[in-house]
Design an enzyme around this catalytic site. Structure first.
Site, PDB file in Angstrom:
ATOM      1  N   ASP A 154      32.328  39.970  31.416  1.00  0.00           N
ATOM      2  CA  ASP A 154      33.421  39.397  31.686  1.00  0.00           C
ATOM      3  C   ASP A 154      34.065  38.166  30.755  1.00  0.00           C
ATOM      4  OD1 ASP A 154      33.436  40.622  34.282  1.00  0.00           O
ATOM      5  OD2 ASP A 154      32.052  39.270  34.960  1.00  0.00           O
ATOM      6  N   GLU A 212      38.207  47.218  42.900  1.00  0.00           N
ATOM      7  CA  GLU A 212      37.068  46.660  42.246  1.00  0.00           C
ATOM      8  C   GLU A 212      36.820  45.447  42.728  1.00  0.00           C
ATOM      9  OE1 GLU A 212      35.150  46.267  37.947  1.00  0.00           O
ATOM     10  OE2 GLU A 212      36.622  47.880  38.149  1.00  0.00           O
TER      11      GLU A 212
END
Length: 256
Positions: free
Chosen positions: A57, A46
């Site tokens: 994130d 990924e």
């Protein structure tokens, strides 16, 4: 069959997907990091496109993205770096990014360029289901790219089934409602994982967020087809000049 479908047909359990940030730790690290991941046991990669406002994130991946941007990484530079990556890398690769940066590049152009270099799929956490269904999904499909939706412990069964029906490749099961790199205990989500197991979903399921070592990887694999490691791997690269040896050391600990 797509590369992702072939992977799950060949290896229905224990699939290791590793997240890395394009342009980190140095601008030219992108392909060497991917090569090291493939060589040392990652089944799927990924590849994160650094972005200034990465909603999903946590601090570790945010910091790697900031460093990559400072290094000079852009979407255009990334596609330039990936131009010949299929000469050495055969594992499936999905791009993970945010909708705004794709729109700025041009949605059709982004999908066309991703497909042209050999990318297999996309993860865009902030692309809403309605917009995917009515505006953008057809373009993604036209270019032969898989699209992976995320589900969380708060996602209703009805919505999980709908997202599963629109996803191709796999379904990304976020282990807890937090950002990447969370310290929440994986076992706190066992009831949610069991629910996903019992739903008869059409896609394989990979569990992400909070997977960091052999123990958490094995625990996630007990409920799903595999798991995704991100922040822990980014930490393992921090300050290392030899990405191959750092990757080997980290993945050997997960896959021992």
């Amino acid at each position: 069959m797509s590369r992702i479908q072939q992977l799950f047909a060949r290896k229905p359990k224990g699939v290791l997907n590793v997240y890395c940030t394009a342009g980190y730790p140095t601008l030219e690290s992108t392909v060497p990091v991917m090569q090291a991941l493939q060589q040392h046991g990652a089944d799927l990669i990924e590849l994160g496109i650094p972005y200034s406002d990465p909603l999903a994130d946590g601090p570790v991946i945010q910091a790697s993205g900031s460093k990559a941007i400072a290094n000079g990484m852009t979407v255009a530079r990334l596609f330039e770096q990936l131009k010949d990556f299929r000469q050495t890398i055969n594992v499936p690769v999905v791009l993970m990014g945010y909708f705004n940066q794709v729109l700025q590049y041009g949605f059709e152009r982004f999908c066309a360029d991703a497909a042209a270099v050999g990318v297999d799929g996309l993860i865009l956490p902030d692309l809403p289901m309605f917009e995917f269904e009515h505006m953008y999904g057809a373009t993604i499909k036209k270019h032969g790219l898989d699209f992976i939706f995320l589900v969380t412990p708060e996602t209703s069964e009805e919505r999980i089934k709908k997202l599963d029906g629109m996803s191709t490749g796999f379904l990304y099961a976020v282990s807890s409602s937090s950002t990447t790199g969370s310290d929440k205990k994986l076992e706190d989500s066992n009831a949610y994982f069991q629910k996903l197991q019992s739903m008869g979903l059409q896609n394989p399921v990979l569990i992400g967020f909070g997977i960091k070592d052999k123990q958490s990887f094995d625990a996630a694999c007990a409920f799903a087809n595999g798991a995704i490691i991100g922040s822990a791997y980014i930490k393992a690269l921090d300050g290392k000049s030899d990405v191959a040896s750092a990757t080997k050391e980290f993945l050997s600990g997960v896959l021992q």
